[in-house]
Design a protein around this motif. Sequence first.
Motif, PDB file in Angstrom:
ATOM      1  N   GLY A 111       6.818  87.873  89.850  1.00  0.00           N
ATOM      2  CA  GLY A 111       7.171  86.461  89.806  1.00  0.00           C
ATOM      3  C   GLY A 111       6.672  85.651  90.980  1.00  0.00           C
ATOM      4  N   ALA A 112       6.923  84.358  90.899  1.00  0.00           N
ATOM      5  CA  ALA A 112       6.513  83.323  91.868  1.00  0.00           C
ATOM      6  C   ALA A 112       5.008  83.047  91.772  1.00  0.00           C
ATOM      7  N   GLN A 113       4.580  82.038  92.508  1.00  0.00           N
ATOM      8  CA  GLN A 113       3.160  81.663  92.497  1.00  0.00           C
ATOM      9  C   GLN A 113       2.342  82.749  93.196  1.00  0.00           C
ATOM     10  N   ASP A 138       2.183  88.065  90.227  1.00  0.00           N
ATOM     11  CA  ASP A 138       2.734  86.708  90.215  1.00  0.00           C
ATOM     12  C   ASP A 138       3.353  86.417  88.845  1.00  0.00           C
ATOM     13  N   GLY A 139       4.026  85.296  88.763  1.00  0.00           N
ATOM     14  CA  GLY A 139       4.774  84.994  87.539  1.00  0.00           C
ATOM     15  C   GLY A 139       4.056  84.052  86.590  1.00  0.00           C
ATOM     16  N   TYR A 140       2.764  83.862  86.785  1.00  0.00           N
ATOM     17  CA  TYR A 140       2.030  82.910  85.932  1.00  0.00           C
ATOM     18  C   TYR A 140       0.957  83.633  85.121  1.00  0.00           C
ATOM     19  N   PHE A 141       1.406  84.579  84.315  1.00  0.00           N
ATOM     20  CA  PHE A 141       0.496  85.393  83.514  1.00  0.00           C
ATOM     21  C   PHE A 141       0.567  84.949  82.052  1.00  0.00           C
ATOM     22  N   ALA A 162      11.290  87.249  89.308  1.00  0.00           N
ATOM     23  CA  ALA A 162      11.510  85.903  89.848  1.00  0.00           C
ATOM     24  C   ALA A 162      10.689  84.913  89.035  1.00  0.00           C
ATOM     25  N   LEU A 163      11.064  84.754  87.766  1.00  0.00           N
ATOM     26  CA  LEU A 163      10.291  83.885  86.865  1.00  0.00           C
ATOM     27  C   LEU A 163      11.027  82.587  86.579  1.00  0.00           C
ATOM     28  N   GLY A 164      12.216  82.416  87.186  1.00  0.00           N
ATOM     29  CA  GLY A 164      13.059  81.265  86.863  1.00  0.00           C
ATOM     30  C   GLY A 164      13.752  81.517  85.531  1.00  0.00           C
ATOM     31  N   PRO A 166      14.915  80.163  81.770  1.00  0.00           N
ATOM     32  CA  PRO A 166      15.379  81.337  81.035  1.00  0.00           C
ATOM     33  C   PRO A 166      14.297  82.406  80.875  1.00  0.00           C
ATOM     34  N   LYS A 167      13.113  82.121  81.465  1.00  0.00           N
ATOM     35  CA  LYS A 167      11.978  83.015  81.237  1.00  0.00           C
ATOM     36  C   LYS A 167      12.289  84.445  81.681  1.00  0.00           C
ATOM     37  N   GLN A 168      12.925  84.559  82.846  1.00  0.00           N
ATOM     38  CA  GLN A 168      13.167  85.914  83.371  1.00  0.00           C
ATOM     39  C   GLN A 168      14.127  86.707  82.473  1.00  0.00           C
ATOM     40  N   GLY A 187      15.340  84.240  90.052  1.00  0.00           N
ATOM     41  CA  GLY A 187      14.989  82.817  90.189  1.00  0.00           C
ATOM     42  C   GLY A 187      13.999  82.542  91.296  1.00  0.00           C
ATOM     43  N   GLY A 188      14.374  81.625  92.188  1.00  0.00           N
ATOM     44  CA  GLY A 188      13.456  81.224  93.255  1.00  0.00           C
ATOM     45  C   GLY A 188      13.589  82.072  94.521  1.00  0.00           C
ATOM     46  N   SER A 189      14.176  83.262  94.423  1.00  0.00           N
ATOM     47  CA  SER A 189      14.446  84.060  95.630  1.00  0.00           C
ATOM     48  C   SER A 189      13.196  84.498  96.384  1.00  0.00           C
ATOM     49  N   PHE A 190      12.090  84.748  95.670  1.00  0.00           N
ATOM     50  CA  PHE A 190      10.858  85.154  96.379  1.00  0.00           C
ATOM     51  C   PHE A 190      10.366  83.998  97.254  1.00  0.00           C
ATOM     52  N   ASP A 191      10.546  82.765  96.758  1.00  0.00           N
ATOM     53  CA  ASP A 191      10.123  81.592  97.545  1.00  0.00           C
ATOM     54  C   ASP A 191      10.897  81.537  98.856  1.00  0.00           C
ATOM     55  N   VAL A 192      12.171  81.875  98.789  1.00  0.00           N
ATOM     56  CA  VAL A 192      13.012  81.829  99.994  1.00  0.00           C
ATOM     57  C   VAL A 192      12.622  82.963 100.948  1.00  0.00           C
ATOM     58  N   SER A 220      12.682  66.777  93.981  1.00  0.00           N
ATOM     59  CA  SER A 220      12.331  66.855  92.561  1.00  0.00           C
ATOM     60  C   SER A 220      13.397  67.602  91.762  1.00  0.00           C
ATOM     61  N   ARG A 221      14.327  68.243  92.455  1.00  0.00           N
ATOM     62  CA  ARG A 221      15.380  68.975  91.743  1.00  0.00           C
ATOM     63  C   ARG A 221      16.502  68.064  91.275  1.00  0.00           C
ATOM     64  N   PHE A 222      16.391  66.761  91.600  1.00  0.00           N
ATOM     65  CA  PHE A 222      17.507  65.862  91.322  1.00  0.00           C
ATOM     66  C   PHE A 222      17.994  65.957  89.871  1.00  0.00           C
ATOM     67  N   LYS A 223      17.021  65.903  88.944  1.00  0.00           N
ATOM     68  CA  LYS A 223      17.407  65.916  87.530  1.00  0.00           C
ATOM     69  C   LYS A 223      18.166  67.199  87.173  1.00  0.00           C
ATOM     70  N   ARG A 224      17.676  68.310  87.749  1.00  0.00           N
ATOM     71  CA  ARG A 224      18.340  69.583  87.473  1.00  0.00           C
ATOM     72  C   ARG A 224      19.774  69.597  87.990  1.00  0.00           C
ATOM     73  N   MET A 225      19.997  68.828  89.064  1.00  0.00           N
ATOM     74  CA  MET A 225      21.329  68.863  89.666  1.00  0.00           C
ATOM     75  C   MET A 225      22.364  68.100  88.860  1.00  0.00           C
TER      76      MET A 225
HETATM   77  N1  UDP Z   1       8.088  80.898  88.115  1.00  0.00           N
HETATM   78  C1  UDP Z   1       7.227  81.875  87.684  1.00  0.00           C
HETATM   79  N2  UDP Z   1       6.630  81.743  86.477  1.00  0.00           N
HETATM   80  C2  UDP Z   1       6.863  80.683  85.668  1.00  0.00           C
HETATM   81  C3  UDP Z   1       7.777  79.689  86.092  1.00  0.00           C
HETATM   82  C4  UDP Z   1       8.381  79.832  87.330  1.00  0.00           C
HETATM   83  O1  UDP Z   1       7.009  82.847  88.393  1.00  0.00           O
HETATM   84  O2  UDP Z   1       6.282  80.631  84.586  1.00  0.00           O
HETATM   85  C5  UDP Z   1       8.735  81.048  89.428  1.00  0.00           C
HETATM   86  C6  UDP Z   1       8.544  79.891  90.377  1.00  0.00           C
HETATM   87  O3  UDP Z   1       7.302  80.028  91.051  1.00  0.00           O
HETATM   88  C7  UDP Z   1       9.730  80.068  91.298  1.00  0.00           C
HETATM   89  C8  UDP Z   1      10.813  80.632  90.373  1.00  0.00           C
HETATM   90  O4  UDP Z   1      10.112  81.130  89.235  1.00  0.00           O
HETATM   91  O5  UDP Z   1       9.445  81.018  92.291  1.00  0.00           O
HETATM   92  C9  UDP Z   1      11.838  79.622  89.897  1.00  0.00           C
HETATM   93  O6  UDP Z   1      12.393  78.997  90.959  1.00  0.00           O
HETATM   94  P1  UDP Z   1      13.645  78.025  90.868  1.00  0.00           P
HETATM   95  O7  UDP Z   1      13.932  77.576  92.249  1.00  0.00           O
HETATM   96  O8  UDP Z   1      13.438  77.009  89.806  1.00  0.00           O
HETATM   97  O9  UDP Z   1      14.754  79.048  90.349  1.00  0.00           O
HETATM   98  P2  UDP Z   1      16.331  79.051  90.479  1.00  0.00           P
HETATM   99  O10 UDP Z   1      16.622  79.995  91.595  1.00  0.00           O
HETATM  100  O11 UDP Z   1      16.803  77.659  90.695  1.00  0.00           O
HETATM  101  O12 UDP Z   1      16.706  79.604  89.124  1.00  0.00           O
END
Ligand code: UDP
Length: 248
Positions: A111-113, A138-141, A162-164, A166-168, A187-192, A220-225
């Motif tokens: 997952g993640a970029q 990475d998560g963009y396959f 870490a695909l976010g 509902p994908k994961q 979720g976004g844990s790899f980013d952190v 940009s997360r405003f809408k999600r919040m």
């Molecule tokens: N991501 C991914 N593939 C996708 C869409 C998202 O790997 O097709 C990754 C994205 O790069 C990020 C994570 O999934 O690292 C989602 O992060 P977000 O903060 O939205 O997740 P949350 O923890 O809020 O669920």
Amino acid sequence: MKHFTKVNILGINFLNITQQTFLNTLEQEINLHHNCFVVTANPEIVLLARKNHRYQQIINHADYVTADGIGIIKGAKILNQPLPERITGYDTMLNLLDFANRNHKKVYFLGAQPAVIKALIPIIQQKYPQLIIAGFHDGYFKDPQPILTEIKAAQPDIVFAALGFPKQEYFINQYREISNSLWMGVGGSFDVLAGKVKRAPQFWIKHHLEWLYRLIQEPSRFKRMLALPKYLILIYREKFARHKKRKA
Ligand code: UDP
């Protein structure tokens, strides 16, 4: 799978346990090589599951669903079914990495970029030198096949996805049978962990303001919040519906 009491919040069944009990349970599952699916669910996941029956089924068929975030804890309290504490995806991942390091376990990172996962791997190697990296992607396959082949061959103890959402959850539900691992959406844990986004300092977490810290970092997360007030309205509606039922 171990059985614990559960608390139903707007259709999702949450484990009624402490973080420590949960961690001990997962460590046992890993040592026994059980195929295990973990979801740490927040209010956004609950809301999506209410709209999307298939997603709800997938979450409720996971082996363990924990309360990720203060919104779930508050909701449980309002519904008079209190849960002991938050069990977040990020903390659980850190605890499992530590366990994997101490016990030479094999971990796959999905997952993640591309740049984030590339930056993450040396950080893992440095922080957790005894952990065995079973592979990463990475998560963009488009085609999951090469990833599946790699996971199937490696049979890791843990797969972090870490695909976010509902994908994961869809991914894990579809492919978990290829390896008897602990599968967990993070979720976004790899980013952190890779330092791309900062987690809120303790002060903000303690005062339940982690969401505000994240909003300042990523406007940009405003809408999600907006999910949170929407979720709380549904919680109160549920409370009054139950109250009415009891009175009738
Ligand atoms: N991501 C991914 N593939 C996708 C869409 C998202 O790997 O097709 C990754 C994205 O790069 C990020 C994570 O999934 O690292 C989602 O992060 P977000 O903060 O939205 O997740 P949350 O923890 O809020 O669920």
